[in-house]
Design an enzyme around this catalytic site. Structure first.
Site, PDB file in Angstrom:
ATOM      1  N   SER A 160       5.272  -3.304   7.704  1.00 17.00           N
ATOM      2  CA  SER A 160       5.562  -2.923   9.085  1.00 17.00           C
ATOM      3  C   SER A 160       5.169  -4.053  10.033  1.00 17.00           C
ATOM      4  O   SER A 160       4.493  -5.005   9.647  1.00 17.00           O
ATOM      5  CB  SER A 160       4.782  -1.656   9.466  1.00 17.00           C
ATOM      6  OG  SER A 160       3.437  -1.979   9.813  1.00 17.00           O
ATOM      7  N   GLY A 161       5.557  -3.921  11.296  1.00 19.77           N
ATOM      8  CA  GLY A 161       5.189  -4.882  12.325  1.00 19.77           C
ATOM      9  C   GLY A 161       4.075  -4.392  13.220  1.00 19.77           C
ATOM     10  O   GLY A 161       3.851  -4.968  14.289  1.00 19.77           O
ATOM     11  N   CYS A 175      -3.636   6.002  -1.670  1.00 25.40           N
ATOM     12  CA  CYS A 175      -4.261   7.116  -2.353  1.00 25.40           C
ATOM     13  C   CYS A 175      -4.965   8.020  -1.356  1.00 25.40           C
ATOM     14  O   CYS A 175      -4.994   7.770  -0.160  1.00 25.40           O
ATOM     15  CB  CYS A 175      -5.268   6.605  -3.385  1.00 25.40           C
ATOM     16  SG  CYS A 175      -4.569   5.435  -4.561  1.00 25.40           S
ATOM     17  N   ILE A 192      15.790   3.381  11.870  1.00 27.17           N
ATOM     18  CA  ILE A 192      16.191   4.642  12.478  1.00 27.17           C
ATOM     19  C   ILE A 192      17.072   4.334  13.684  1.00 27.17           C
ATOM     20  O   ILE A 192      16.713   3.518  14.537  1.00 27.17           O
ATOM     21  CB  ILE A 192      14.964   5.460  12.911  1.00 27.17           C
ATOM     22  CG1 ILE A 192      14.233   6.023  11.693  1.00 27.17           C
ATOM     23  CG2 ILE A 192      15.360   6.596  13.839  1.00 27.17           C
ATOM     24  CD1 ILE A 192      15.027   7.044  10.900  1.00 27.17           C
ATOM     25  N   ASP A 234      -6.897  -3.988  -8.344  1.00 27.06           N
ATOM     26  CA  ASP A 234      -7.776  -4.446  -7.273  1.00 27.06           C
ATOM     27  C   ASP A 234      -8.982  -3.527  -7.102  1.00 27.06           C
ATOM     28  O   ASP A 234     -10.018  -3.941  -6.576  1.00 27.06           O
ATOM     29  CB  ASP A 234      -7.005  -4.588  -5.952  1.00 27.06           C
ATOM     30  CG  ASP A 234      -6.336  -3.303  -5.504  1.00 27.06           C
ATOM     31  OD1 ASP A 234      -6.058  -2.432  -6.348  1.00 27.06           O
ATOM     32  OD2 ASP A 234      -6.058  -3.172  -4.296  1.00 27.06           O
TER      33      ASP A 234
END
Length: 642
Positions: A363-364, A2, A291, A100
């Site tokens: 993600s890493g 948000c 990508i 949450d």
């Protein structure tokens, strides 16, 4: 995910203009296109843009407690909210949503400022307590989510998820902070707590700010820090097993969503480990996005495909052309202040691709910092052995002379490029590491800045950012110290900033299992020899992942998420770079030495030197100045204290 915004008057209860609050909210529409909400009462305005992820039907914000006296606007995810709900219910609190977000208002009622210590997640929020006449701002421990604020001349405090939110307020002091400029040209970003503008600040990672009406605005307070104790006696096999379980728990918590979910898959160790773990936790194929690059020197798509094939993911690939530089001006606007990581281009593209398939992506990010993955860590540790063998009083004059006399040899084999190493050996540990990560190093920045601007800096050097954090590191272990510095600077100012803006530009939520704070805390107890062993970075992580990932993925050389800047600036962007460096925009700021700008362009485009990184940094600064209107005369001459 948000966007939040708000205004709070610290002195009285005057009403805020509704059109102003609406503009502040609308400018971050991209962060939450699903819904918008505002709340006004005397002396307070709260605004929110929502990207619906959890509790789609009843999670609207601002969200209130039972009697409406506490309200919150929140950006992020509290991953352990399902554990906190029954605990708070036992304390007498009643929940009306499955969101949450509602945990925050009840946790505030129960634990006050200490509520943030109970949250496990990524978050930035503003909470208003009418009974206490208190505004409470908070940011997560590792700075995944951003929070900007400004104390305005009339005593009101503005806050928002992006700097552009504050820029809607006509009273914001938009003079450029010279210290922020120095930090940008050293690091490629403006480090917390500064912003490019004198009048705005960033709340730092693991910081809260409690503002009570009628009282002076205090300094932010820290509620957490990582401690590199390095005293865990665990062996390699047991550590690998525990790491695997901790990663499973972190990934499991981040797979809670009521919308399509997937993961980035670059073909590197970190993202591949996340995908492999997700596959073991999901009954359905994981959605993965990659990508590819049409330049083989930058392309990791084949390694990503190996992992996708092994786990039968729904794999989506998009090829980025090697001349994909149309985003330059878009990025300057997106980041609101100068930002020089060129990997923002492929990051923007992979977020664009992912959003077509999912609303949430894992993600890493954060793996290199905690597991010891950067090549610069190994170089720093080798240099530290040499520094330890000679006192600084001997090293400084001897290697200082060699560093000045030895030629810069970008063209030579790496073993012959000794100038930087000599310079590093003439410095202390913190100064040497700062030198190694600087985009424009001290000598080049001195040449670049005009005499007028150097006078405005008053001797300030961005090294002070590293000195300030090093004083709190609590360790002199060579690897642990630089890991701590990166967790406080590069991870927050560069990586997290890049991913937040690129993902939210596409209304995509990105979650970061390798930045789970209990995992980071545990890793900090492990000895450095489990992280870097010989010339192998991420030693423990790779050993733990051997049963799950191909050997070629785990042990190949690290590539990074790069673009061919050097070729661009000698080829398709040659004219643009020359115009940007030598045209009127940079000259009008009064910040730069025109002869140095010309040298950078001429030497790079002739092939004599590789100045692609400094030129990109200048190019992004020029685009920021040109599009923001931050021109000559806007630089504040006096330094703003941290």
């Amino acid at each position: 995910m948000c966007g939040i915004a708000g205004l709070f008057h610290t002195r009285d209860k005057r009403e805020f203009p509704r059109d102003l609050v609406q503009r502040m909210n609308d400018v971050q529409f991209h962060r939450g296109p699903d819904e918008g909400g505002v709340h006004f009462e005397p002396g307070v305005a709260l605004a929110h843009r929502r990207l619906s992820i959890i509790d789609l039907s009843t999670g609207q914000q601002p969200l209130f407690n039972e009697d409406g006296s506490v309200a919150v606007v929140f950006n992020g995810e509290i991953y352990n909210y399902q554990e906190l709900v029954p605990e708070l219910e036992r304390c007498g609190h009643r929940f009306h949503t499955r969101s949450d977000t509602e945990v925050i208002v009840h946790a505030w009622e129960e634990w006050g400022e200490d509520c943030v210590r109970r949250f496990r997640g990524m978050f930035a929020f503003g909470l208003w307590d009418r009974k206490r006449e208190t505004l409470f701002l908070a940011r997560d421990r590792l700075g995944v989510k951003p929070l900007y604020y400004a104390l305005l001349p009339d005593g009101s405090l503005a806050f928002g998820s992006e700097l552009k939110v504050l820029m809607q307020h006509p009273a914001l002091d938009r003079r450029i902070d010279p210290c922020a400029v120095e930090e940008y040209f050293a690091l490629g970003y403006v480090a917390e707590p500064r912003t490019i503008f004198v009048g705005a600040r960033k709340l730092g990672p693991a910081e809260t700010l409690t503002v009570r009406r009628g009282e002076a605005v205090p300094a932010p307070k820290s509620y957490w820090d990582v401690r590199f104790t390095l005293d865990n006696p665990i062996g390699l096999a047991d550590a690998a097993a525990e790491l695997t379980e901790r990663l499973r728990e972190s990934v499991r918590l981040r797979m809670i969503a009521e919308v399509p979910l997937g993961a980035f898959l670059s073909g590197g160790v970190d993202s591949s480990a996340v995908v492999a773990t997700m596959a073991g936790l999901s009954g359905d194929p994981v959605n993965t996005c990659s990508i590819a690059f049409d330049d083989p020197a930058f392309d990791e798509a084949a390694f990503a495909q190996q992992v996708a094939g092994r786990y039968r993911t729904n794999h989506y690939v998009e090829t980025v052309q090697s001349d994909d530089f149309e985003l330059i001006d878009k990025l300057a606007v997106l980041y609101d202040e100068p930002y020089a990581d060129s990997s923002a281009i492929p990051t923007w593209r992979v977020c664009q691709l992912a959003r077509r398939k999912v609303t949430v992506a894992l993600s890493g990010d954060g793996g290199d910092e905690s597991f010891g993955g950067y090549r610069r860590y190994r170089l720093h540790m080798m240099e530290e052995k040499l520094r330890a063998s000679l006192p600084l009083g001997v090293r400084r004059p001897m290697f200082g002379v060699l560093g000045r006399l030895y030629p810069k040899a970008d063209w030579a084999p790496r073993v012959l490029r000794a100038k930087t190493t000599f310079q590093a050996l003439a410095r202390d540990s913190v100064q040497a590491y700062f030198h190694s990560v600087s985009i424009l190093r001290d000598d080049l920045r001195r040449q670049l800045y005009s005499s007028t601007f150097k006078a405005q800096l008053g001797g300030y050097n961005a090294l002070d950012v590293f000195r300030r954090h090093a004083a709190n590191a609590g360790t002199d272990d060579p690897l642990a110290l630089v890991q701590y510095l990166d967790l406080k600077t590069y991870l927050v100012g560069d990586i997290n900033t890049k991913v937040d803006r690129a993902s939210m530009a596409h209304s995509l939520e990105v979650r970061e299992p390798l930045m789970d704070h209990p995992l980071v805390e545990w890793l900090a107890t492990l000895p450095s020899c489990l992280k870097v062993k010989g010339n192998e970075g991420k030693y423990l992580f790779k050993k733990a992942m051997e049963p799950l990932l191909p050997h070629e993925v785990l042990y190949r050389p690290k590539m990074g998420f790069a673009v061919p800047l050097a070729r661009w600036f000698r080829g398709p962007l040659k004219a643009r770079v020359r115009e940007a460096m030598l045209g009127g925009t940079l000259a009008s700021t009064g910040l730069f030495n025109a002869d140095t700008l010309r040298h950078l362009v001429d030497a790079h485009q002739s092939g004599a030197r590789d100045y692609s990184a400094p030129l990109w940094t200048l190019l992004m600064f020029e685009s920021f100045v040109r599009q923001s209107g931050a021109l000559a005369g806007s630089v504040e001459a006096s330094r703003v204290a941290v």
